[in-house]
Write a protein that holds these residues in place. Structure first.
Motif, PDB file in Angstrom:
ATOM      1  N   THR A 239       0.859  -1.181   0.000  1.00  0.00           N
ATOM      2  CA  THR A 239       0.000   0.000   0.000  1.00  0.00           C
ATOM      3  C   THR A 239       0.898   1.234   0.000  1.00  0.00           C
ATOM      4  O   THR A 239       2.092   1.153   0.311  1.00  0.00           O
ATOM      5  CB  THR A 239      -0.921   0.008   1.227  1.00  0.00           C
ATOM      6  N   ARG A 243       2.410   0.160   4.879  1.00  0.00           N
ATOM      7  CA  ARG A 243       2.017  -0.532   6.101  1.00  0.00           C
ATOM      8  C   ARG A 243       1.581  -1.971   5.814  1.00  0.00           C
ATOM      9  O   ARG A 243       1.780  -2.866   6.627  1.00  0.00           O
ATOM     10  CB  ARG A 243       0.876   0.228   6.797  1.00  0.00           C
ATOM     11  N   TYR A 244       0.975  -2.188   4.638  1.00  0.00           N
ATOM     12  CA  TYR A 244       0.431  -3.507   4.310  1.00  0.00           C
ATOM     13  C   TYR A 244       0.989  -4.002   2.983  1.00  0.00           C
ATOM     14  O   TYR A 244       1.271  -3.220   2.070  1.00  0.00           O
ATOM     15  CB  TYR A 244      -1.099  -3.464   4.230  1.00  0.00           C
ATOM     16  N   TRP A 245       1.091  -5.312   2.896  1.00  0.00           N
ATOM     17  CA  TRP A 245       1.494  -6.000   1.675  1.00  0.00           C
ATOM     18  C   TRP A 245       0.294  -6.811   1.187  1.00  0.00           C
ATOM     19  O   TRP A 245      -0.274  -7.598   1.950  1.00  0.00           O
ATOM     20  CB  TRP A 245       2.674  -6.916   1.983  1.00  0.00           C
ATOM     21  N   LEU A 246      -0.115  -6.588  -0.036  1.00  0.00           N
ATOM     22  CA  LEU A 246      -1.255  -7.285  -0.623  1.00  0.00           C
ATOM     23  C   LEU A 246      -0.710  -8.369  -1.540  1.00  0.00           C
ATOM     24  O   LEU A 246      -0.025  -8.075  -2.519  1.00  0.00           O
ATOM     25  CB  LEU A 246      -2.139  -6.305  -1.403  1.00  0.00           C
ATOM     26  N   ILE A 264      -3.276 -10.423   3.096  1.00  0.00           N
ATOM     27  CA  ILE A 264      -2.810  -9.118   3.570  1.00  0.00           C
ATOM     28  C   ILE A 264      -1.872  -9.312   4.765  1.00  0.00           C
ATOM     29  O   ILE A 264      -2.239  -9.958   5.742  1.00  0.00           O
ATOM     30  CB  ILE A 264      -4.001  -8.228   3.998  1.00  0.00           C
TER      31      ILE A 264
END
Length: 264
Positions: A239, A243-246, A264
């Motif tokens: 993102t 903060r996040y990995w998709l 996620i």
């Protein structure tokens, strides 16, 4: 002729128009916008090379020409761009990384023409994918080997491309085997320990493997994370705030019998 929702199909350029090789197929696609003319171009990976199409007028695209494969045909070719150059890899044996100066597309008087590569990097041969961190000027080729042997064990093969026409080997990360795809960034996320470091997020078939590649000669693993019922950890993207990995698993629907998931 296709039903659509807020999307209009303006034109289709058939593969047989782009180089016209019988039995040819498409592989992957990337884009480039000329910073001087603002023209947009599609860079189309084909089994037999890379096609360049001026799509500045989407209803009237112009096929400009073909950069042939460096060695032999292959069902896979991948392209990224940096500093007005295209960096092209393929699973064709001994192909290496073609570097192509995209500003040549400004001066095509009588299309289509056959292009030649600006240079070619051959320290690695057959390559599945290429990742570029535009903030650092490093390319990372993954899933790569040379003559059946892999200097980097099919992991991160790091190349300094700050001078695009003079790519230079910078190092390897090979401790977790084959890397299928990756995203490498100058980290700005919430973990202050790694702020300002160059970090690669690697899809390594059965794990997300995160590596600090700030020191190319001595990369350090940060973490290695698996997940239940993994089938093939294929790709992912951060993102914007990092903060996040998709993440996507290529085969979990087929083998586990569920609908498409984003991890996620």
């Amino acid at each position: 002729i296709y039903p659509c929702n807020n999307i209009d199909l303006l034109h289709r350029v058939h593969i047989d128009v782009m180089g016209g090789e019988a039995g040819g197929s498409g592989t992957d696609i990337w884009g480039w916008t000329d910073p001087e003319t603002a023209k947009e171009y599609a860079l189309m990976g084909l089994s037999y090379g890379t096609a360049f199409v001026d799509i500045s007028e989407p209803k009237f695209p112009v096929y400009l020409g073909l950069l042939p494969t460096a060695t032999q045909n292959s069902s896979w070719r991948d392209i990224k761009t940096y500093k007005n150059h295209a960096f092209i890899v393929s699973e064709a044996q001994s192909h290496g990384m073609q570097v192509f100066d995209l500003t040549q597309l400004r001066d095509v008087a009588e299309a289509p023409i056959e292009f030649t590569a600006t240079t070619r990097y051959t320290r690695v041969g057959a390559i599945h994918n290429i990742v570029i961190n535009e903030s650092s000027g490093y390319a990372y080729v993954v899933g790569g080997n040379q003559g059946g042997n892999s200097e980097c064990n099919y992991g991160l093969h790091m190349i300094n491309i700050q001078v695009p026409a003079l790519p230079v080997f910078a190092g390897c990360y090979s401790s977790d085997g084959y890397t299928h795809d990756a995203q490498c960034v100058n980290y700005i996320g919430p973990d202050s320990v790694y702020n300002g470091k160059e970090i690669c997020f690697n899809s390594n078939e059965d794990t997300l493997t995160i590596v600090d590649v700030t020191n190319k000669s001595s990369p350090v693993i940060v973490s290695r994370s698996g997940y239940d019922n993994s089938q093939y950890t294929h790709q992912g993207w951060l993102t914007e705030d990092q903060r996040y990995w998709l993440m996507n698993d290529e085969l979990d629907e087929q083998r586990n019998g569920h609908n498409t998931k984003t991890y996620i």
